[in-house]
Design a protein around this motif. Structure first.
Motif, PDB file in Angstrom:
ATOM      1  N   MET A 100      45.700  30.281  42.775  1.00  0.00           N
ATOM      2  CA  MET A 100      45.811  31.003  41.507  1.00  0.00           C
ATOM      3  C   MET A 100      46.661  32.246  41.693  1.00  0.00           C
ATOM      4  O   MET A 100      46.473  32.996  42.638  1.00  0.00           O
TER       5      MET A 100
ATOM      6  N   LEU B 206      47.914  35.870  41.292  1.00  0.00           N
ATOM      7  CA  LEU B 206      47.255  37.127  40.964  1.00  0.00           C
ATOM      8  C   LEU B 206      48.247  38.063  40.296  1.00  0.00           C
ATOM      9  O   LEU B 206      49.375  38.199  40.731  1.00  0.00           O
TER      10      LEU B 206
ATOM     11  N   PRO C 235      40.942  37.366  34.256  1.00  0.00           N
ATOM     12  CA  PRO C 235      39.911  37.870  35.176  1.00  0.00           C
ATOM     13  C   PRO C 235      40.455  38.277  36.543  1.00  0.00           C
ATOM     14  O   PRO C 235      39.946  39.211  37.152  1.00  0.00           O
ATOM     15  N   SER C 236      41.511  37.598  37.001  1.00  0.00           N
ATOM     16  CA  SER C 236      42.079  37.940  38.317  1.00  0.00           C
ATOM     17  C   SER C 236      42.514  39.390  38.359  1.00  0.00           C
ATOM     18  O   SER C 236      42.371  40.075  39.379  1.00  0.00           O
TER      19      SER C 236
ATOM     20  N   PHE D 292      39.444  41.609  38.854  1.00  0.00           N
ATOM     21  CA  PHE D 292      38.896  41.545  40.210  1.00  0.00           C
ATOM     22  C   PHE D 292      39.832  42.208  41.222  1.00  0.00           C
ATOM     23  O   PHE D 292      39.362  42.802  42.203  1.00  0.00           O
ATOM     24  N   THR D 293      41.146  42.111  40.993  1.00  0.00           N
ATOM     25  CA  THR D 293      42.087  42.807  41.872  1.00  0.00           C
ATOM     26  C   THR D 293      41.890  44.314  41.753  1.00  0.00           C
ATOM     27  O   THR D 293      41.942  45.042  42.746  1.00  0.00           O
TER      28      THR D 293
END
Lengths: 63, 172
Positions: free
Chosen positions: A1, A3, A23-24, A27-28
Protein backbone atom coordinates in the motif's frame (compact mmCIF):
# COMPACT_ATOMS: atom_id res chain seq x y z
CA UNK A 1 0.00 0.00 0.00
CA UNK A 2 1.36 3.39 -0.99
CA UNK A 3 1.88 5.72 1.92
CA UNK A 4 1.17 9.40 1.58
CA UNK A 5 3.76 11.69 3.09
CA UNK A 6 2.94 14.94 4.78
CA UNK A 7 5.33 17.07 6.74
CA UNK A 8 2.52 19.09 8.39
CA UNK A 9 0.78 18.10 11.61
CA UNK A 10 -2.83 17.00 11.35
CA UNK A 11 -5.43 18.38 13.75
CA UNK A 12 -7.71 16.03 15.69
CA UNK A 13 -10.61 16.80 13.35
CA UNK A 14 -8.46 16.12 10.30
CA UNK A 15 -7.34 12.79 11.75
CA UNK A 16 -10.96 11.83 12.48
CA UNK A 17 -12.05 12.54 8.93
CA UNK A 18 -8.91 11.19 7.21
CA UNK A 19 -9.17 7.87 9.07
CA UNK A 20 -12.16 7.12 6.79
CA UNK A 21 -10.62 8.39 3.56
CA UNK A 22 -6.84 8.14 3.90
CA UNK A 23 -5.99 6.09 7.00
CA UNK A 24 -2.35 5.56 5.98
CA UNK A 25 -1.78 9.31 6.30
CA UNK A 26 -3.17 9.33 9.85
CA UNK A 27 -1.04 6.35 10.92
CA UNK A 28 2.09 7.85 9.34
CA UNK A 29 1.37 10.99 11.37
CA UNK A 30 0.88 8.87 14.52
CA UNK A 31 4.32 7.38 13.96
CA UNK A 32 5.77 10.88 14.49
CA UNK A 33 3.28 12.19 17.04
CA UNK A 34 1.38 9.46 18.88
CA UNK A 35 -1.08 11.61 20.81
CA UNK A 36 -4.18 9.68 21.80
CA UNK A 37 -5.74 11.20 24.94
CA UNK A 38 -7.84 13.86 23.21
CA UNK A 39 -8.99 11.34 20.60
CA UNK A 40 -9.97 8.80 23.26
CA UNK A 41 -11.87 11.45 25.25
CA UNK A 42 -13.81 12.61 22.18
CA UNK A 43 -14.57 9.02 21.13
CA UNK A 44 -15.78 8.10 24.65
CA UNK A 45 -17.97 11.20 24.93
CA UNK A 46 -19.51 10.69 21.46
CA UNK A 47 -20.06 7.03 22.33
CA UNK A 48 -21.85 8.10 25.51
CA UNK A 49 -23.86 10.73 23.64
CA UNK A 50 -24.92 8.06 21.13
CA UNK A 51 -26.09 5.79 23.95
CA UNK A 52 -27.92 8.17 26.31
CA UNK A 53 -30.98 8.85 24.10
CA UNK A 54 -31.55 5.09 23.68
CA UNK A 55 -31.14 4.50 27.42
CA UNK A 56 -33.63 7.24 28.25
CA UNK A 57 -36.04 5.61 25.80
CA UNK A 58 -35.64 2.29 27.67
CA UNK A 59 -36.16 4.08 31.02
CA UNK A 60 -39.26 5.81 29.67
CA UNK A 61 -40.65 2.47 28.48
CA UNK A 62 -40.03 0.84 31.87
CA UNK A 63 -41.67 3.65 33.89
CA UNK B 1 -34.95 -21.60 16.31
CA UNK B 2 -34.35 -21.22 20.03
CA UNK B 3 -35.92 -18.00 21.22
CA UNK B 4 -35.78 -16.48 24.69
CA UNK B 5 -39.04 -16.98 26.59
CA UNK B 6 -40.55 -14.04 28.52
CA UNK B 7 -38.77 -13.64 31.84
CA UNK B 8 -41.28 -14.06 34.73
CA UNK B 9 -38.85 -12.21 37.06
CA UNK B 10 -39.58 -9.01 35.12
CA UNK B 11 -43.36 -9.20 35.51
CA UNK B 12 -43.56 -6.73 38.44
CA UNK B 13 -43.08 -2.97 37.84
CA UNK B 14 -40.35 -2.81 40.52
CA UNK B 15 -38.36 -5.60 38.89
CA UNK B 16 -38.78 -3.96 35.49
CA UNK B 17 -37.59 -0.63 36.92
CA UNK B 18 -34.55 -2.29 38.50
CA UNK B 19 -33.74 -4.03 35.22
CA UNK B 20 -34.06 -0.71 33.36
CA UNK B 21 -31.74 1.01 35.88
CA UNK B 22 -29.21 -1.81 35.54
CA UNK B 23 -29.41 -1.49 31.75
CA UNK B 24 -28.82 2.27 31.99
CA UNK B 25 -25.80 1.95 34.31
CA UNK B 26 -24.39 -0.86 32.17
CA UNK B 27 -25.03 1.16 29.01
CA UNK B 28 -23.26 4.26 30.35
CA UNK B 29 -20.28 2.25 31.64
CA UNK B 30 -20.11 0.31 28.38
CA UNK B 31 -20.26 3.43 26.24
CA UNK B 32 -17.42 5.04 28.19
CA UNK B 33 -15.21 1.98 28.67
CA UNK B 34 -15.63 0.04 25.42
CA UNK B 35 -13.38 2.36 23.32
CA UNK B 36 -10.66 2.19 26.02
CA UNK B 37 -10.91 -1.61 26.33
CA UNK B 38 -10.87 -2.04 22.54
CA UNK B 39 -7.72 0.10 22.27
CA UNK B 40 -5.98 -1.65 25.19
CA UNK B 41 -6.69 -5.15 23.86
CA UNK B 42 -5.95 -4.46 20.18
CA UNK B 43 -2.71 -2.65 21.08
CA UNK B 44 -1.72 -5.61 23.27
CA UNK B 45 -2.38 -8.03 20.39
CA UNK B 46 -0.34 -5.84 18.04
CA UNK B 47 2.47 -5.73 20.61
CA UNK B 48 2.42 -9.54 20.82
CA UNK B 49 2.76 -9.71 17.02
CA UNK B 50 5.53 -7.12 17.25
CA UNK B 51 7.44 -9.33 19.70
CA UNK B 52 7.91 -11.81 16.85
CA UNK B 53 8.02 -9.65 13.72
CA UNK B 54 8.69 -6.19 12.37
CA UNK B 55 10.57 -3.18 13.76
CA UNK B 56 10.11 -2.82 17.49
CA UNK B 57 7.40 -0.25 18.30
CA UNK B 58 6.49 1.05 21.80
CA UNK B 59 3.10 -0.06 23.18
CA UNK B 60 1.87 3.55 23.46
CA UNK B 61 2.28 4.07 19.69
CA UNK B 62 0.26 0.91 18.97
CA UNK B 63 -2.30 2.13 21.51
CA UNK B 64 -2.71 5.42 19.62
CA UNK B 65 -3.26 3.43 16.39
CA UNK B 66 -5.89 1.32 18.16
CA UNK B 67 -7.70 4.42 19.47
CA UNK B 68 -8.11 5.79 15.94
CA UNK B 69 -8.98 2.32 14.61
CA UNK B 70 -12.08 2.45 16.85
CA UNK B 71 -13.65 5.21 14.75
CA UNK B 72 -15.64 2.90 12.42
CA UNK B 73 -17.18 1.32 15.53
CA UNK B 74 -18.09 4.80 16.76
CA UNK B 75 -19.75 5.38 13.40
CA UNK B 76 -21.73 2.16 13.91
CA UNK B 77 -22.87 3.51 17.33
CA UNK B 78 -24.16 6.66 15.61
CA UNK B 79 -25.98 4.57 13.00
CA UNK B 80 -27.40 2.49 15.88
CA UNK B 81 -28.58 5.72 17.54
CA UNK B 82 -30.34 6.82 14.35
CA UNK B 83 -32.00 3.42 14.02
CA UNK B 84 -32.90 3.35 17.73
CA UNK B 85 -34.52 6.77 17.68
CA UNK B 86 -36.75 5.73 14.81
CA UNK B 87 -37.66 2.36 16.37
CA UNK B 88 -40.07 1.76 19.29
CA UNK B 89 -38.19 0.68 22.43
CA UNK B 90 -40.13 -2.62 22.42
CA UNK B 91 -38.42 -3.49 19.12
CA UNK B 92 -34.83 -2.67 20.15
CA UNK B 93 -34.04 -6.39 19.90
CA UNK B 94 -34.61 -6.24 16.16
CA UNK B 95 -32.05 -3.44 15.62
CA UNK B 96 -28.80 -4.77 14.22
CA UNK B 97 -26.16 -3.77 11.74
CA UNK B 98 -24.63 -7.26 11.71
CA UNK B 99 -25.63 -10.47 9.92
CA UNK B 100 -27.95 -11.06 12.92
CA UNK B 101 -30.47 -9.20 10.75
CA UNK B 102 -30.99 -12.54 8.97
CA UNK B 103 -32.39 -14.08 12.18
CA UNK B 104 -35.65 -13.39 14.03
CA UNK B 105 -35.23 -11.08 17.06
CA UNK B 106 -34.30 -12.74 20.38
CA UNK B 107 -32.77 -15.79 18.70
CA UNK B 108 -29.81 -17.09 20.68
CA UNK B 109 -28.57 -20.12 18.77
CA UNK B 110 -24.88 -20.52 17.89
CA UNK B 111 -25.34 -19.40 14.23
CA UNK B 112 -27.39 -16.38 15.36
CA UNK B 113 -24.80 -15.32 17.97
CA UNK B 114 -21.99 -15.85 15.43
CA UNK B 115 -23.91 -13.76 12.87
CA UNK B 116 -24.25 -11.02 15.51
CA UNK B 117 -20.44 -10.86 15.67
CA UNK B 118 -20.10 -10.41 11.90
CA UNK B 119 -20.45 -6.68 11.66
CA UNK B 120 -18.79 -4.75 8.80
CA UNK B 121 -17.78 -1.98 11.21
CA UNK B 122 -15.79 -4.30 13.50
CA UNK B 123 -14.06 -5.76 10.45
CA UNK B 124 -13.31 -2.23 9.24
CA UNK B 125 -11.86 -1.31 12.67
CA UNK B 126 -9.73 -4.46 12.73
CA UNK B 127 -8.47 -3.69 9.22
CA UNK B 128 -7.49 -0.17 10.34
CA UNK B 129 -5.68 -1.57 13.40
CA UNK B 130 -3.81 -4.01 11.13
CA UNK B 131 -2.97 -1.24 8.65
CA UNK B 132 -1.74 1.12 11.37
CA UNK B 133 0.21 -1.63 13.09
CA UNK B 134 1.80 -2.67 9.79
CA UNK B 135 2.83 0.92 9.01
CA UNK B 136 4.43 1.43 12.42
CA UNK B 137 6.11 -1.99 12.46
CA UNK B 138 7.21 -1.71 8.81
CA UNK B 139 5.51 -5.04 8.22
CA UNK B 140 3.04 -6.30 5.60
CA UNK B 141 -0.63 -5.39 6.08
CA UNK B 142 -1.54 -8.90 4.91
CA UNK B 143 0.50 -10.54 7.71
CA UNK B 144 -0.77 -8.28 10.50
CA UNK B 145 -4.32 -8.42 9.09
CA UNK B 146 -4.32 -12.23 8.93
CA UNK B 147 -3.07 -12.40 12.53
CA UNK B 148 -5.71 -9.96 13.84
CA UNK B 149 -8.51 -11.56 11.78
CA UNK B 150 -7.59 -15.07 12.97
CA UNK B 151 -7.67 -13.98 16.63
CA UNK B 152 -11.00 -12.20 16.11
CA UNK B 153 -12.42 -15.33 14.40
CA UNK B 154 -11.38 -17.53 17.34
CA UNK B 155 -12.97 -15.01 19.75
CA UNK B 156 -16.18 -14.82 17.69
CA UNK B 157 -16.52 -18.62 17.44
CA UNK B 158 -15.73 -19.21 21.13
CA UNK B 159 -17.98 -16.44 22.50
CA UNK B 160 -20.87 -17.52 20.24
CA UNK B 161 -20.48 -21.16 21.22
CA UNK B 162 -20.28 -20.52 24.97
CA UNK B 163 -23.00 -17.84 24.78
CA UNK B 164 -25.40 -20.22 23.04
CA UNK B 165 -24.47 -23.04 25.45
CA UNK B 166 -25.08 -20.93 28.58
CA UNK B 167 -28.43 -19.63 27.28
CA UNK B 168 -29.41 -23.17 26.38
CA UNK B 169 -28.56 -24.28 29.95
CA UNK B 170 -30.54 -21.39 31.48
CA UNK B 171 -33.70 -21.93 29.46
CA UNK B 172 -33.45 -25.63 28.78
Amino acid sequence: MELESDSGTLSLGQKFSLIFTSPSRVFTELERNHSWLAALLVISLVSLAATLPLLSKIKHMAS
Amino acid sequence: MQQMPDNPALSSPEALDMAANAAIIGGIAGALLTPLLFALIVALLLKLFNALAGDKVPYRKLFSVSVYAYLPLLLSSLIGLALGLTTPAENFGSISISLYLLFPPDTYTFPALLAAQINPFILWSLYLAALGGAILMKSEVKKVGSYIFLLWLIYALASSYFGAASISNLYG
